[in-house]
Scaffold this motif. Structure first.
Motif, PDB file in Angstrom:
ATOM      1  N   LYS B  41       0.822  -1.224   0.000  1.00 34.40           N
ATOM      2  CA  LYS B  41       0.000   0.000   0.000  1.00 34.40           C
ATOM      3  C   LYS B  41       0.851   1.268   0.000  1.00 34.40           C
ATOM      4  CE  LYS B  41      -3.983  -2.245   2.050  1.00 34.40           C
ATOM      5  NZ  LYS B  41      -4.649  -2.639   3.267  1.00 34.40           N
ATOM      6  N   LYS B  42       2.121   1.115   0.308  1.00 35.22           N
ATOM      7  CA  LYS B  42       3.013   2.284   0.233  1.00 35.22           C
ATOM      8  C   LYS B  42       3.267   2.688  -1.213  1.00 35.22           C
ATOM      9  CE  LYS B  42       6.807   2.226   2.810  1.00 35.22           C
ATOM     10  NZ  LYS B  42       7.949   1.585   3.530  1.00 35.22           N
ATOM     11  N   TYR B  43       3.059   1.735  -2.131  1.00 33.45           N
ATOM     12  CA  TYR B  43       3.407   1.994  -3.533  1.00 33.45           C
ATOM     13  C   TYR B  43       2.214   1.944  -4.485  1.00 33.45           C
ATOM     14  CZ  TYR B  43       7.820   0.865  -1.358  1.00 33.45           C
ATOM     15  OH  TYR B  43       8.895   0.854  -0.501  1.00 33.45           O
ATOM     16  N   ILE B  44       1.144   1.282  -4.061  1.00 35.59           N
ATOM     17  CA  ILE B  44      -0.006   1.084  -4.956  1.00 35.59           C
ATOM     18  C   ILE B  44      -1.290   1.420  -4.201  1.00 35.59           C
ATOM     19  CG2 ILE B  44      -1.176  -0.563  -6.479  1.00 35.59           C
ATOM     20  CD1 ILE B  44       1.427  -2.309  -6.226  1.00 35.59           C
ATOM     21  N   LYS B  45      -2.185   2.167  -4.847  1.00 36.58           N
ATOM     22  CA  LYS B  45      -3.448   2.518  -4.198  1.00 36.58           C
ATOM     23  C   LYS B  45      -4.265   1.254  -3.937  1.00 36.58           C
ATOM     24  CE  LYS B  45      -3.850   7.116  -6.184  1.00 36.58           C
ATOM     25  NZ  LYS B  45      -4.459   7.928  -7.240  1.00 36.58           N
ATOM     26  N   PRO B  46      -4.938   1.192  -2.775  1.00 40.97           N
ATOM     27  CA  PRO B  46      -5.694  -0.025  -2.434  1.00 40.97           C
ATOM     28  C   PRO B  46      -6.699  -0.427  -3.514  1.00 40.97           C
ATOM     29  CG  PRO B  46      -5.549   1.421  -0.537  1.00 40.97           C
ATOM     30  CD  PRO B  46      -4.948   2.179  -1.685  1.00 40.97           C
ATOM     31  N   ALA B  47      -7.342   0.550  -4.160  1.00 40.76           N
ATOM     32  CA  ALA B  47      -8.333   0.227  -5.188  1.00 40.76           C
ATOM     33  C   ALA B  47      -7.697  -0.529  -6.356  1.00 40.76           C
ATOM     34  CB  ALA B  47      -8.998   1.500  -5.684  1.00 40.76           C
ATOM     35  N   ALA B  48      -6.471  -0.170  -6.684  1.00 43.08           N
ATOM     36  CA  ALA B  48      -5.778  -0.855  -7.784  1.00 43.08           C
ATOM     37  C   ALA B  48      -5.172  -2.166  -7.302  1.00 43.08           C
ATOM     38  CB  ALA B  48      -4.694   0.054  -8.352  1.00 43.08           C
ATOM     39  N   LEU B  49      -4.747  -2.156  -6.058  1.00 44.62           N
ATOM     40  CA  LEU B  49      -4.052  -3.306  -5.481  1.00 44.62           C
ATOM     41  C   LEU B  49      -4.918  -4.567  -5.470  1.00 44.62           C
ATOM     42  CD1 LEU B  49      -1.280  -3.706  -4.152  1.00 44.62           C
ATOM     43  CD2 LEU B  49      -2.318  -3.147  -1.966  1.00 44.62           C
ATOM     44  N   ARG B  50      -6.210  -4.368  -5.227  1.00 44.67           N
ATOM     45  CA  ARG B  50      -7.090  -5.522  -5.047  1.00 44.67           C
ATOM     46  C   ARG B  50      -7.169  -6.409  -6.288  1.00 44.67           C
ATOM     47  NH1 ARG B  50     -12.241  -4.593  -7.467  1.00 44.67           N
ATOM     48  NH2 ARG B  50     -12.603  -2.403  -7.915  1.00 44.67           N
ATOM     49  N   ARG B  51      -6.883  -5.822  -7.435  1.00 45.61           N
ATOM     50  CA  ARG B  51      -7.031  -6.572  -8.679  1.00 45.61           C
ATOM     51  C   ARG B  51      -5.729  -7.249  -9.110  1.00 45.61           C
ATOM     52  NH1 ARG B  51      -9.756  -2.580 -12.053  1.00 45.61           N
ATOM     53  NH2 ARG B  51     -11.727  -3.218 -11.186  1.00 45.61           N
ATOM     54  N   MET B  52      -4.652  -6.948  -8.414  1.00 42.49           N
ATOM     55  CA  MET B  52      -3.342  -7.392  -8.906  1.00 42.49           C
ATOM     56  C   MET B  52      -2.892  -8.728  -8.334  1.00 42.49           C
ATOM     57  SD  MET B  52      -1.273  -3.838  -8.710  1.00 42.49           S
ATOM     58  CE  MET B  52      -1.712  -2.444  -9.737  1.00 42.49           C
ATOM     59  N   SER B  53      -2.221  -9.497  -9.170  1.00 36.22           N
ATOM     60  CA  SER B  53      -1.616 -10.745  -8.717  1.00 36.22           C
ATOM     61  C   SER B  53      -0.275 -10.407  -8.056  1.00 36.22           C
ATOM     62  CB  SER B  53      -1.390 -11.673  -9.909  1.00 36.22           C
ATOM     63  OG  SER B  53      -0.386 -11.131 -10.728  1.00 36.22           O
ATOM     64  N   PRO B  54       0.321 -11.366  -7.333  1.00 34.10           N
ATOM     65  CA  PRO B  54       1.613 -11.086  -6.678  1.00 34.10           C
ATOM     66  C   PRO B  54       2.683 -10.571  -7.641  1.00 34.10           C
ATOM     67  CG  PRO B  54       0.713 -13.133  -5.860  1.00 34.10           C
ATOM     68  CD  PRO B  54      -0.199 -12.690  -6.980  1.00 34.10           C
TER      69      PRO B  54
END
Lengths: 85, 379
Positions: B41-54
């Motif tokens: 979350k320091k680097y990616i907004k939570p809204a975008a983060l939820r869709r991303m794979s590791p």
């Protein structure tokens, strides 16, 4: 809240990877897009797939989604009226 | 030879926990290991983060960490390497296709299953409209990304390039590696056997690991393995390569090459060094990609006991695990060593010492196919 409402909220959380969210965090009358849950166009596609996969409802006109996906209440109503499974 | 190329920013996400350089690596001990994740979350907004794979989370975060390290907001180009790409999403949409009778497909996992997802996401996040490309050539993917960046900077096509690699593990596809012996089986028994020094060594060049050697180096059990396969892991390393060095710079990336099934690696190395006006004795430290697969580690052993017998040798895959872009871990470690002058003792594969490190050569290969050489120099 009916079983369908709870089921829908669980599916939305799982399908859209709404991390850190619980069923009780989503109000049934809360807007899903925009200021409410903040979903976007890719989420809309996921919801279209969800309707077809889980309830056998195929949206022939994608613009229908704008009206159907306004809230969990509206989605549940639409599903009750049109579900084939 | 064109412009010099400097490493101005580095980052690494790996199975190693966040640590202070030189305070100790932990050896990988499982067949498949997940990376230690930073706070995404320091680097990616939570809204975008939820869709991303590791893979996307790790790569995007590592890329942003490298940019931060270099104090650079906008690179001229983004060049990534990944051998197996976004396996989790690939696996997810293939599984859904199979269970759904090839009728329905989740758009998110399908969109994000392609190898170039990370480079695209990186461009979107930092709004970089420059050159954007992804190399996906198995174990040479990162090397080819670095080579493209190196050539562009040498030819003055760009001033700053963000380049790096990422690999993630997935339940099914990574597990498939066991079918052809890439993944070690029953590793606990295997490692236990390695402690029995009286057991005849099946490795062709048995002299490499003598009793004394083992006594001095209690770690490195994976590298002494006598069975096929290795330990897999995931990770991402990114670098800001620039034609001008900044105050933070780590090293000069002098050259690299990849050879497919070379006939004679000794000759290849000597030719490579000669091209850079160097001799074998100019290499202070050699970083090797030994991974404990007894079928292929002899490529390293030959050099260890041959032309680099008198050179300080370091290993890295016992700490990074194996993945297609694992050489990024070696480049990251080399940059750390060149800047700090500190060599983590647990990386040492022999007892040679060096007073001042100037030139580091990284040699890596996987399954005897892609053999890469990466040359870095201190500033």
């Amino acid at each position: 809240m009916t079983n369908l409402h709870t089921e829908l909220k669980k599916s939305i959380i799982e399908q859209l990877n709404l991390e850190d969210m619980q069923v009780e965090d989503i109000a049934s009358d809360e807007p899903l897009f925009g200021d409410g849950l903040g979903l976007d166009s890719i989420d809309a596609l996921e919801l279209i797939v969800l309707l077809e996969k889980d309830y056998g409802i195929k949206l022939t006109d994608p613009t229908q989604g704008r009206e159907i996906f306004t809230s969990v209440n509206r989605m549940a109503e639409f599903i009750e009226e049109n579900r084939t499974k | 030879m064109g412009n010099k190329v400097f490493v101005n920013g580095i980052s690494s996400i790996s199975v190693q926990e966040e640590f202070t350089w030189g305070k100790g690596f932990l050896e990988v001990s499982e067949e498949i290991s997940r990376a230690h994740k930073p706070d995404f979350k320091k680097y990616i907004k939570p809204a975008a983060l939820r869709r991303m794979s590791p893979a996307i989370k790790m790569g995007l975060s590592a890329g942003k960490m490298a940019l931060e390290d270099a104090k650079l907001e906008m690179p001229d180009a983004i060049i990534t390497g990944t051998g197996q790409g976004c396996k989790r999403d690939t696996e997810r949409f293939l599984t859904e296709m199979e269970s759904g009778g090839e009728v329905l497909l989740s758009p998110t996992s399908f969109i994000q299953s392609t190898h170039n997802t990370l480079a695209g996401q990186m461009a979107l996040h930092i709004k970089c409209r420059g050159y954007n490309i992804t190399y996906t050539q198995n174990s040479a993917s990162l090397e080819l990304a670095l080579q493209d960046a190196l050539m562009q900077l040498q030819e003055k096509s760009a001033k700053n390039i963000l380049t790096g690699g990422v690999e993630e593990i997935s339940e099914l596809i990574t597990g498939f590696m066991a079918f052809d012996g890439q993944l070690k089986k029953n590793h606990k028994t295997d490692l236990l056997d390695n402690r029995d020094l009286n057991t005849p060594n099946l490795v062709s060049n048995q002299d490499v690991f003598s009793k004394n050697y083992l006594a001095d180096l209690p770690q490195g059990r994976l590298l002494q393995s006598k069975t096929p396969g290795t330990f897999f892991a995931e990770g991402s390393q990114f670098f800001v390569l620039s034609s001008e060095k900044n105050k933070n710079n780590y090293a000069e990336l002098k050259d690299l090459t990849v050879k497919y099934r070379p006939e004679n690696m000794n000759t290849e190395i000597q030719t490579f060094l000669a091209k850079n006006d160097l001799e074998l004795s100019d290499i202070d430290t050699l970083i090797l990609g030994n991974n404990g697969d007894f079928r292929f580690d002899n490529h390293y052993h030959t050099l260890q006991q041959g032309i680099f017998k008198e050179t300080l040798q370091l290993g890295f895959k016992q700490f990074s695990g194996e993945y297609d872009t694992a050489s990024g871990f070696a480049v990251w470690a080399a940059c750390r060593i060149l800047k700090s002058g500190i060599i983590p003792s647990e990386m040492k594969l022999n007892k040679k010492s060096v007073s001042k490190i100037k030139n580091i050569l990284i040699y890596n290969q996987y399954l005897g196919k892609n053999h890469s050489l990466i040359l870095l120099s201190g500033l």
